[in-house]
Design a protein around this motif. Structure first.
Motif, PDB file in Angstrom:
ATOM      1  N   ILE A  51       0.676  -1.124  -0.005  1.00 40.84           N
ATOM      2  CA  ILE A  51       0.023   0.203  -0.093  1.00 40.84           C
ATOM      3  C   ILE A  51       0.904   1.266   0.053  1.00 40.84           C
ATOM      4  CG2 ILE A  51      -0.047   0.025   2.614  1.00 40.84           C
ATOM      5  CD1 ILE A  51      -3.069   0.880   2.118  1.00 40.84           C
ATOM      6  N   ASN A  52       0.607   2.087  -0.685  1.00 40.20           N
ATOM      7  CA  ASN A  52       1.204   3.411  -0.871  1.00 40.20           C
ATOM      8  C   ASN A  52       1.149   4.264   0.452  1.00 40.20           C
ATOM      9  OD1 ASN A  52      -1.251   4.591  -1.493  1.00 40.20           O
ATOM     10  ND2 ASN A  52      -0.214   5.970  -2.696  1.00 40.20           N
ATOM     11  N   TRP A  53       1.935   5.394   0.574  1.00 38.62           N
ATOM     12  CA  TRP A  53       1.945   6.308   1.665  1.00 38.62           C
ATOM     13  C   TRP A  53       0.410   6.852   2.069  1.00 38.62           C
ATOM     14  CZ3 TRP A  53       0.287  11.239   1.867  1.00 38.62           C
ATOM     15  CH2 TRP A  53       0.209  11.914   0.618  1.00 38.62           C
ATOM     16  N   SER A  54      -0.280   6.981   0.962  1.00 39.90           N
ATOM     17  CA  SER A  54      -1.435   7.723   1.548  1.00 39.90           C
ATOM     18  C   SER A  54      -2.637   6.602   1.574  1.00 39.90           C
ATOM     19  CB  SER A  54      -2.171   8.644   0.271  1.00 39.90           C
ATOM     20  OG  SER A  54      -2.287   7.854  -0.797  1.00 39.90           O
ATOM     21  N   GLY A  55      -2.535   5.441   1.049  1.00 41.84           N
ATOM     22  CA  GLY A  55      -3.467   4.223   1.289  1.00 41.84           C
ATOM     23  C   GLY A  55      -4.322   4.285  -0.063  1.00 41.84           C
TER      24      GLY A  55
END
Length: 124
Positions: A51-55
């Motif tokens: 999952i990326n940093w922001s979701g």
């Protein structure tokens, strides 16, 4: 430095669900992409989900796509993995890991921080 602690593993039956948690402490959690990996007995550790940093962006291994869901809450410094329709072949030690790189990074070499792992056992 980021410290990661997994929890939520256990012994379940095939078809059951389980939710793993990974609590982070240390440097800004929101600055990292997070991944889940697993290692079954006698096998190499493999990528499961990211999952990326922001979701807002997720990516899954084909073996878990449609059954597992990764999510995060940066305010709680936590990432989860909801696992449904579990199969015996999902049995493994599950690790969460943090990566400072963006993109679809599935290679564990690009994850700089790791938790100690939590055991998931699925009986048939």
């Amino acid at each position: 430095q980021v410290q990661l602690v997994e929890s939520g593993g256990g012994l379940v039956q095939a078809g059951d669900s389980l939710r793993l948690s990974c609590a982070a402490s240390g440097r800004a959690f929101s600055g990292y992409a997070m991944g889940w990996f697993r290692q079954a007995p006698g096998k190499e550790r493999e990528f499961v989900a990211r999952i990326n940093w922001s979701g807002g962006n997720t990516y899954y291994a084909d073996s878990v796509k449609g059954r597992f869901t990764i999510s995060r809450d940066n305010a709680k410094n936590t990432v989860w993995m909801q696992m449904t329709s579990l199969k015996p072949e999902d049995t493994a030690v599950y690790y969460c890991a943090a990566s400072s790189l963006s993109g679809y990074i599935t290679d564990q070499r690009w994850y700089g921080y790791w938790g100690q792992g939590t055991q998931v056992t699925v009986s048939s």
